[in-house]
Design an enzyme around this catalytic site. Structure first.
Site, mmCIF file in Angstrom:
data_model
loop_
_atom_site.group_PDB
_atom_site.id
_atom_site.type_symbol
_atom_site.label_atom_id
_atom_site.label_comp_id
_atom_site.label_asym_id
_atom_site.label_seq_id
_atom_site.Cartn_x
_atom_site.Cartn_y
_atom_site.Cartn_z
ATOM 1 N N TYR A 138 0.867 -1.176 0.000
ATOM 2 C CA TYR A 138 0.000 0.000 0.000
ATOM 3 C C TYR A 138 0.902 1.224 0.000
ATOM 4 C CZ TYR A 138 -3.624 3.082 2.171
ATOM 5 O OH TYR A 138 -4.502 4.087 2.491
ATOM 6 N N LYS A 166 -1.345 -1.285 -4.232
ATOM 7 C CA LYS A 166 -2.304 -0.229 -4.549
ATOM 8 C C LYS A 166 -1.571 1.082 -4.393
ATOM 9 C CE LYS A 166 -4.762 1.448 -0.575
ATOM 10 N NZ LYS A 166 -5.680 2.514 -0.567
#
Length: 299
Positions: A138, A166
């Site tokens: 992340y 992500k």
């Protein structure tokens, strides 16, 4: 456990309702899960930044993951946040999430401190080695001040159970580069973390998004993905444009209150943000109502 082919679609980082003592509110959390699942999302991410992960002690984090795993009950994959400043704490959270039955982990770069690239590599490597669960990296440099460079990502993507990233960054060129350097690796996927770039990420070969706005407008966000995958690019783009005004409301209050305020306004009662964060002003709440009304989310 998450199969790589199921790492796709719309994964909302769900908000975490709390009680008067700022502990996890079980019924509130179940209501949010029901709402996003009814909206057609493809996964649920508990204890992300929209879920105020930083606000909870270990017991509350465990409770949030337990409730989510049990309530989702295998309908979609559950991603559990295992983010903290130190490697040791991340490993503790990773092991807890695995024991409780999460399908995958989502791990943010450390915050507050600034490890160099080698330190960051060893950080993620140690977490991945400490668990059998797939790990979704992340990247959120705006919040943590640490950025996973393209070169670092190339190295991390070679670790067996690091399965994707992500990118919550407005630097879309970086997302493109993430996709480019990993496109020949069938066991690694890239997702959009910025709700402005869902369509664009899919167009470049990404597999979906972790979208905060999917807390509030899950059906609309799912439409971007579903229409795109069905080859109806015009309708997918139209859905993306319809979503932008909702994403533009993030600065109406202190992060991450806006999605909580929106949910309260549409009748999914999630209560208060964790202090020191407070609700949006009356003026901004009125502005939010207008955006939600235009999306047909409130009468």
């Amino acid at each position: 456990m998450l199969n790589i082919k199921d790492l796709k679609g719309v994964i909302p980082p769900i908000v975490t309702p709390v009680d008067a003592e700022e502990n996890v509110d079980e019924q509130g959390l179940k209501n949010v899960i029901d709402y996003v699942l009814e909206g057609g999302v493809h996964g649920v991410f508990v204890l992300g930044s929209n879920g105020e992960f930083y606000a909870f002690d270990f017991e509350n984090q465990k409770k949030a993951v337990e409730i989510t795993v049990k309530h989702v009950n295998g309908r979609v994959p559950v991603y559990a946040g295992a983010s903290a400043i130190t490697t040791k704490e991340c490993i503790k959270l990773a092991k807890m999430a695995e024991e409780v039955g999460a399908d995958a982990l989502t791990v943010l770069t450390p915050m507050f401190i600034q490890p160099n690239e080698e330190e960051m590599y060893h950080h993620f490597e140690a977490i991945a080695k400490a668990t059998n669960l797939p790990v979704l990296l992340y990247n959120n440099p705006g919040k943590t001040t640490n950025n996973i460079s393209v070169a670092l990502l190339e190295k991390l993507a070679k670790i067996e159970n690091i399965v994707g990233i992500k990118n919550t960054s407005l630097d879309f060129a970086q997302t493109i580069e993430y996709i480019r350097v990993t496109k020949d690796n069938p066991n690694f996927k890239v997702l959009s973390g910025s709700d402005y770039f869902i369509y664009a990420t899919l167009a470049y070969g990404g597999v979906g998004c972790v979208a905060g706005t999917a807390n509030v407008a899950p059906r609309l966000v799912a439409d971007i993905y579903e229409k795109y995958m069905a080859g109806d690019y015009v309708a997918a783009m139209e859905a993306q444009y319809r979503l932008v005004p909702l994403r533009n409301t993030y600065n109406y209050g202190s992060f991450p209150v806006v999605m909580k305020d929106c949910l309260n306004l549409i009748g999914v009662n999630v209560g208060h943000p964790v202090k020191p964060i407070d609700h949006c002003s009356e003026e901004k709440l009125e502005a939010l109502k207008k955006v939600l009304s235009e999306l047909g989310l409130i009468k």
